[in-house]
Design a protein around this motif. Sequence first.
Motif, PDB file in Angstrom:
ATOM      1  N   ALA A 125      20.451  32.846  48.820  1.00  0.00           N
ATOM      2  CA  ALA A 125      19.621  32.717  47.621  1.00  0.00           C
ATOM      3  C   ALA A 125      20.276  33.347  46.406  1.00  0.00           C
ATOM      4  O   ALA A 125      19.816  33.136  45.276  1.00  0.00           O
ATOM      5  CB  ALA A 125      18.252  33.355  47.866  1.00  0.00           C
ATOM      6  N   PHE A 126      21.329  34.120  46.612  1.00  0.00           N
ATOM      7  CA  PHE A 126      22.018  34.772  45.503  1.00  0.00           C
ATOM      8  C   PHE A 126      22.998  33.810  44.843  1.00  0.00           C
ATOM      9  O   PHE A 126      23.409  32.798  45.424  1.00  0.00           O
ATOM     10  CB  PHE A 126      22.777  36.003  45.983  1.00  0.00           C
ATOM     11  CG  PHE A 126      21.908  37.167  46.406  1.00  0.00           C
ATOM     12  CD1 PHE A 126      20.531  37.095  46.373  1.00  0.00           C
ATOM     13  CD2 PHE A 126      22.496  38.351  46.842  1.00  0.00           C
ATOM     14  CE1 PHE A 126      19.731  38.159  46.761  1.00  0.00           C
ATOM     15  CE2 PHE A 126      21.718  39.434  47.239  1.00  0.00           C
ATOM     16  CZ  PHE A 126      20.340  39.339  47.193  1.00  0.00           C
ATOM     17  N   ASN A 184      14.497  40.930  30.542  1.00  0.00           N
ATOM     18  CA  ASN A 184      14.665  39.567  31.059  1.00  0.00           C
ATOM     19  C   ASN A 184      15.925  39.409  31.914  1.00  0.00           C
ATOM     20  O   ASN A 184      16.626  38.393  31.847  1.00  0.00           O
ATOM     21  CB  ASN A 184      14.684  38.550  29.903  1.00  0.00           C
ATOM     22  CG  ASN A 184      13.365  38.499  29.166  1.00  0.00           C
ATOM     23  OD1 ASN A 184      12.302  38.447  29.776  1.00  0.00           O
ATOM     24  ND2 ASN A 184      13.420  38.515  27.831  1.00  0.00           N
ATOM     25  N   LEU A 185      16.214  40.442  32.699  1.00  0.00           N
ATOM     26  CA  LEU A 185      17.344  40.403  33.621  1.00  0.00           C
ATOM     27  C   LEU A 185      16.827  40.161  35.031  1.00  0.00           C
ATOM     28  O   LEU A 185      15.816  40.729  35.436  1.00  0.00           O
ATOM     29  CB  LEU A 185      18.114  41.727  33.586  1.00  0.00           C
ATOM     30  CG  LEU A 185      18.757  42.140  32.259  1.00  0.00           C
ATOM     31  CD1 LEU A 185      19.353  43.536  32.392  1.00  0.00           C
ATOM     32  CD2 LEU A 185      19.835  41.139  31.846  1.00  0.00           C
ATOM     33  N   THR A 186      17.527  39.322  35.769  1.00  0.00           N
ATOM     34  CA  THR A 186      17.185  39.114  37.177  1.00  0.00           C
ATOM     35  C   THR A 186      17.833  40.214  38.001  1.00  0.00           C
ATOM     36  O   THR A 186      19.050  40.388  37.949  1.00  0.00           O
ATOM     37  CB  THR A 186      17.678  37.739  37.669  1.00  0.00           C
ATOM     38  OG1 THR A 186      17.026  36.717  36.916  1.00  0.00           O
ATOM     39  CG2 THR A 186      17.353  37.548  39.148  1.00  0.00           C
ATOM     40  N   LEU A 187      17.017  40.959  38.743  1.00  0.00           N
ATOM     41  CA  LEU A 187      17.534  42.011  39.609  1.00  0.00           C
ATOM     42  C   LEU A 187      17.110  41.714  41.043  1.00  0.00           C
ATOM     43  O   LEU A 187      15.928  41.717  41.369  1.00  0.00           O
ATOM     44  CB  LEU A 187      17.000  43.381  39.178  1.00  0.00           C
ATOM     45  CG  LEU A 187      17.498  44.595  39.981  1.00  0.00           C
ATOM     46  CD1 LEU A 187      19.018  44.728  39.872  1.00  0.00           C
ATOM     47  CD2 LEU A 187      16.814  45.876  39.508  1.00  0.00           C
ATOM     48  N   ARG A 188      18.076  41.419  41.863  1.00  0.00           N
ATOM     49  CA  ARG A 188      17.809  41.131  43.278  1.00  0.00           C
ATOM     50  C   ARG A 188      17.603  42.442  44.037  1.00  0.00           C
ATOM     51  O   ARG A 188      17.975  43.517  43.582  1.00  0.00           O
ATOM     52  CB  ARG A 188      18.986  40.374  43.887  1.00  0.00           C
ATOM     53  CG  ARG A 188      19.382  39.098  43.146  1.00  0.00           C
ATOM     54  CD  ARG A 188      18.388  37.991  43.347  1.00  0.00           C
ATOM     55  NE  ARG A 188      18.896  36.697  42.903  1.00  0.00           N
ATOM     56  CZ  ARG A 188      18.296  35.541  43.096  1.00  0.00           C
ATOM     57  NH1 ARG A 188      17.144  35.507  43.738  1.00  0.00           N
ATOM     58  NH2 ARG A 188      18.830  34.418  42.643  1.00  0.00           N
ATOM     59  N   ASP A 189      17.052  42.338  45.227  1.00  0.00           N
ATOM     60  CA  ASP A 189      16.952  43.459  46.154  1.00  0.00           C
ATOM     61  C   ASP A 189      17.711  43.105  47.412  1.00  0.00           C
ATOM     62  O   ASP A 189      17.711  41.941  47.838  1.00  0.00           O
ATOM     63  CB  ASP A 189      15.486  43.738  46.528  1.00  0.00           C
ATOM     64  CG  ASP A 189      14.736  44.435  45.427  1.00  0.00           C
ATOM     65  OD1 ASP A 189      14.851  45.664  45.332  1.00  0.00           O
ATOM     66  OD2 ASP A 189      14.041  43.744  44.662  1.00  0.00           O
ATOM     67  N   GLY A 213      21.399  41.399  58.810  1.00  0.00           N
ATOM     68  CA  GLY A 213      20.462  41.678  57.725  1.00  0.00           C
ATOM     69  C   GLY A 213      21.120  41.956  56.394  1.00  0.00           C
ATOM     70  O   GLY A 213      20.448  42.368  55.441  1.00  0.00           O
ATOM     71  N   GLY A 214      22.433  41.737  56.287  1.00  0.00           N
ATOM     72  CA  GLY A 214      23.135  42.025  55.048  1.00  0.00           C
ATOM     73  C   GLY A 214      22.884  40.985  53.971  1.00  0.00           C
ATOM     74  O   GLY A 214      22.768  39.792  54.251  1.00  0.00           O
ATOM     75  N   ASP A 215      22.792  41.454  52.725  1.00  0.00           N
ATOM     76  CA  ASP A 215      22.630  40.576  51.561  1.00  0.00           C
ATOM     77  C   ASP A 215      23.870  40.564  50.672  1.00  0.00           C
ATOM     78  O   ASP A 215      24.103  39.600  49.945  1.00  0.00           O
ATOM     79  CB  ASP A 215      21.425  41.024  50.743  1.00  0.00           C
ATOM     80  CG  ASP A 215      20.116  40.876  51.499  1.00  0.00           C
ATOM     81  OD1 ASP A 215      19.698  39.727  51.741  1.00  0.00           O
ATOM     82  OD2 ASP A 215      19.525  41.906  51.870  1.00  0.00           O
ATOM     83  N   SER A 216      24.618  41.665  50.675  1.00  0.00           N
ATOM     84  CA  SER A 216      25.888  41.714  49.946  1.00  0.00           C
ATOM     85  C   SER A 216      26.878  42.499  50.788  1.00  0.00           C
ATOM     86  O   SER A 216      26.489  43.263  51.679  1.00  0.00           O
ATOM     87  CB  SER A 216      25.722  42.353  48.559  1.00  0.00           C
ATOM     88  OG  SER A 216      25.458  43.742  48.662  1.00  0.00           O
ATOM     89  N   VAL A 217      28.164  42.300  50.516  1.00  0.00           N
ATOM     90  CA  VAL A 217      29.194  42.944  51.330  1.00  0.00           C
ATOM     91  C   VAL A 217      30.339  43.396  50.441  1.00  0.00           C
ATOM     92  O   VAL A 217      30.717  42.720  49.488  1.00  0.00           O
ATOM     93  CB  VAL A 217      29.697  41.992  52.443  1.00  0.00           C
ATOM     94  CG1 VAL A 217      30.292  40.699  51.859  1.00  0.00           C
ATOM     95  CG2 VAL A 217      30.724  42.691  53.333  1.00  0.00           C
ATOM     96  N   GLY A 218      30.872  44.587  50.754  1.00  0.00           N
ATOM     97  CA  GLY A 218      31.992  45.107  49.990  1.00  0.00           C
ATOM     98  C   GLY A 218      32.764  46.149  50.764  1.00  0.00           C
ATOM     99  O   GLY A 218      32.564  46.320  51.974  1.00  0.00           O
TER     100      GLY A 218
END
Length: 296
Positions: A125-126, A184-189, A213-218
């Motif tokens: 969804a990101f 008016n910024l989109t901030l994901r969780d 369950g990860g949404d972002s990776v680094g």
Amino acid sequence: MQDDHVIPEAHYREAADYIRSHTRQQPTIGLVLGSGLGPLIEAIEAPDVIDYADIPHWPHSTVQGHAGRLVIGQLEGRTVVAMQGRIHFYEGYTMAQVTLPVRVMKLLGVDTVILTNAAGGLNPAFSTGDIMLINDHINLPGITGTNPLIGPNLESFGPRFSIHTRMYNPALGKLAHRVAGANNLTLRDGIYVSLSGPTFETPAEVRMLRLLGGDSVGMSTAPEALVAYHTGMRVLGLSTITNMSIDSTETQEKVSHEDVLRLGRQIVPNLTLLLRGILRDMPPFDPEEMENGPHA
């Protein structure tokens, strides 16, 4: 010969003393800037700039897009100390060296640290350009033997067995959402997955990390967050989604470090707007709210 896995407490104090001798400003907020996010430094007023190479025992950043400077100055009425470029485990440093700057910040009087990173998007969804509030993390290197708190515990920084249920401060997270909404910024969780790097993930690894369950990776952030929280600091984490992680071997898409730097720079205006609002409205630090109790 000094074992770099165990850094003497004196080394932290010598680094802090050197920094104090080169500024009259007293920072209370630490900023760690990820790949491509260095231009945020330009927003800091009345800066005192110190090269990493000049600070005793401080590891040097070797990665493109990480300038390797410590900047102390004013941002939205707060005195901040900002790392223009972080140190990574994949550069060949130990976890103790990677997290040395966080403990030095603590000695300088920092009580709140804001960690930013450039990350791959795992959540379908990101989109590239999104900013994600880190609610929690999965620290794969840490749970498989390279936790930065392994080794003799330095009681002056924190307890032997620290609790990390609410490592990313919920109140600061709510503040970040209020500021994002007002601008008016989109901030994901989401959940950030920390890997050792330096390789980008294989498609099979991307699919596995989603299942976890990860949404972002680094390749950063979690070690710094662990050590900061261990010392009794508040932690706020933000991922900038600079690429979508590739989950199929059939794709023709490509990802490069240069792409990450380019997208990181494009996100800087929105991230700067968000951080300015957070700093402007940030509530006072209350050590009694910390899970592990207040630390000296």
